[in-house]
Design a protein around this motif. Sequence first.
Motif, short mmCIF file in Angstrom:
data_model
loop_
_atom_site.label_atom_id
_atom_site.label_comp_id
_atom_site.label_asym_id
_atom_site.label_seq_id
_atom_site.Cartn_x
_atom_site.Cartn_y
_atom_site.Cartn_z
N LEU A 221 -11.05 -15.04 -19.68
CA LEU A 221 -11.78 -14.79 -20.92
C LEU A 221 -10.83 -14.40 -22.05
CD1 LEU A 221 -14.92 -12.92 -19.52
CD2 LEU A 221 -14.78 -15.28 -20.35
N TYR A 222 -9.83 -13.63 -21.72
CA TYR A 222 -8.87 -13.19 -22.75
C TYR A 222 -8.06 -14.36 -23.29
CZ TYR A 222 -4.93 -10.83 -24.90
OH TYR A 222 -3.96 -10.42 -25.77
N VAL A 223 -7.66 -15.24 -22.37
CA VAL A 223 -6.85 -16.38 -22.79
C VAL A 223 -7.65 -17.32 -23.68
CG1 VAL A 223 -5.66 -18.45 -21.95
CG2 VAL A 223 -5.29 -16.23 -20.83
N THR A 224 -8.91 -17.54 -23.37
CA THR A 224 -9.72 -18.46 -24.18
C THR A 224 -10.04 -17.90 -25.56
OG1 THR A 224 -11.70 -17.51 -23.12
CG2 THR A 224 -10.78 -19.53 -22.16
N LYS A 225 -10.07 -16.58 -25.69
CA LYS A 225 -10.38 -15.99 -26.99
C LYS A 225 -9.15 -15.82 -27.86
CE LYS A 225 -14.51 -13.46 -25.50
NZ LYS A 225 -15.15 -12.12 -25.37
N VAL A 226 -7.98 -15.61 -27.26
CA VAL A 226 -6.75 -15.40 -28.04
C VAL A 226 -6.28 -16.75 -28.57
CG1 VAL A 226 -4.36 -14.66 -27.95
CG2 VAL A 226 -6.11 -13.35 -26.75
N PRO A 227 -5.88 -16.86 -29.85
CA PRO A 227 -5.40 -18.15 -30.41
C PRO A 227 -4.09 -18.55 -29.75
CG PRO A 227 -5.09 -16.37 -31.99
CD PRO A 227 -5.94 -15.81 -30.88
N VAL A 228 -3.97 -19.85 -29.45
CA VAL A 228 -2.76 -20.38 -28.81
C VAL A 228 -1.70 -20.60 -29.87
CG1 VAL A 228 -1.84 -22.26 -27.40
CG2 VAL A 228 -4.19 -21.46 -27.06
N PRO A 229 -0.46 -20.13 -29.67
CA PRO A 229 0.62 -20.34 -30.68
C PRO A 229 0.89 -21.82 -30.88
CG PRO A 229 1.24 -18.68 -29.07
CD PRO A 229 0.00 -19.33 -28.56
N GLY B 297 -9.98 -8.88 -7.21
CA GLY B 297 -9.11 -9.97 -7.67
C GLY B 297 -9.86 -10.99 -8.50
N LEU B 298 -11.08 -11.34 -8.07
CA LEU B 298 -11.87 -12.28 -8.85
C LEU B 298 -12.24 -11.71 -10.22
CD1 LEU B 298 -14.25 -13.68 -6.05
CD2 LEU B 298 -12.35 -14.86 -7.18
N ALA B 299 -12.54 -10.41 -10.24
CA ALA B 299 -12.88 -9.79 -11.52
C ALA B 299 -11.68 -9.82 -12.46
CB ALA B 299 -13.36 -8.37 -11.28
N LEU B 300 -10.51 -9.53 -11.95
CA LEU B 300 -9.31 -9.57 -12.79
C LEU B 300 -9.03 -10.98 -13.29
CD1 LEU B 300 -6.94 -7.15 -10.83
CD2 LEU B 300 -8.15 -6.72 -12.98
N ALA B 301 -9.18 -11.97 -12.42
CA ALA B 301 -8.93 -13.36 -12.84
C ALA B 301 -9.91 -13.78 -13.92
CB ALA B 301 -9.02 -14.28 -11.63
N LEU B 302 -11.17 -13.37 -13.79
CA LEU B 302 -12.17 -13.70 -14.79
C LEU B 302 -11.85 -13.05 -16.14
CD1 LEU B 302 -14.85 -15.08 -15.48
CD2 LEU B 302 -16.04 -13.04 -14.63
N ALA B 303 -11.40 -11.79 -16.09
CA ALA B 303 -11.05 -11.09 -17.33
C ALA B 303 -9.87 -11.77 -18.02
CB ALA B 303 -10.74 -9.64 -17.02
N VAL B 304 -8.86 -12.18 -17.25
CA VAL B 304 -7.70 -12.88 -17.84
C VAL B 304 -8.13 -14.20 -18.45
CG1 VAL B 304 -5.50 -13.97 -17.30
CG2 VAL B 304 -6.03 -11.73 -16.35
#
Length: 208
Positions: free
Chosen positions: A28-36, A19-26
């Motif tokens: 990282l993905y959110v910080t790299k993807v541009p916010v609309p 669960g911690l690994a999945l939360a960390l991956a999410v």
Amino acid sequence: MKSQRGGFVMGLIVGLLVGLALALAVALYVTKVPVPFVNKVPQRTPEQDAAELERNKNWDPNAPLSTRPGKAASGTVPALATPPAPPVAGASAPAVATTRPAASAPGRDPAAILAGQVPGSRLPATPAADPFLYFVQAGAFNRPEDAEQQRARLAMMGYEAKVTEREQSGKTMYRVRIGPFDRKDDADGAKDKLAGGGVDAALVRVQK
């Protein structure tokens, strides 16, 4: 029992790690993807900021009010329109045309002209009032039943008739009449309509 407890604890720890690994991956993905609606706004460069600052230094709030392009209107007073020169003393004022009603011809009284009493006046004389009232009689009967039947017939034709009694040659006659009418033309029109409907009628004139 001990082996079962050890397996449960081990499974719980593994689940937490996953669960911690999945939360960390999410994350990282959110910080790299541009916010609309945020990253779409273009970022200003330092050169643009410096140019805008330079324009603001030379900005004059009264520039739109200047009479000539490129010069400020601050401190200048717009020229006022020259007032008209006062009239010169002794000068004649413009003549104003005045009209007076023409005097009435001798012997022509306006009231008499309106009444049509003066010869040559164009207004016609007021016609005299008709001294008579007019009725349209649709029959005279010996029995009141016959008179009421005739009145009902006229009502079906759209006329409101009245039954009146009168002694004639020692007998009581029941007359069926429509009216009164103030004008003879109206009475004649009603009489013609009754004749067109097959009702024999006569015009009766009565002094007012």
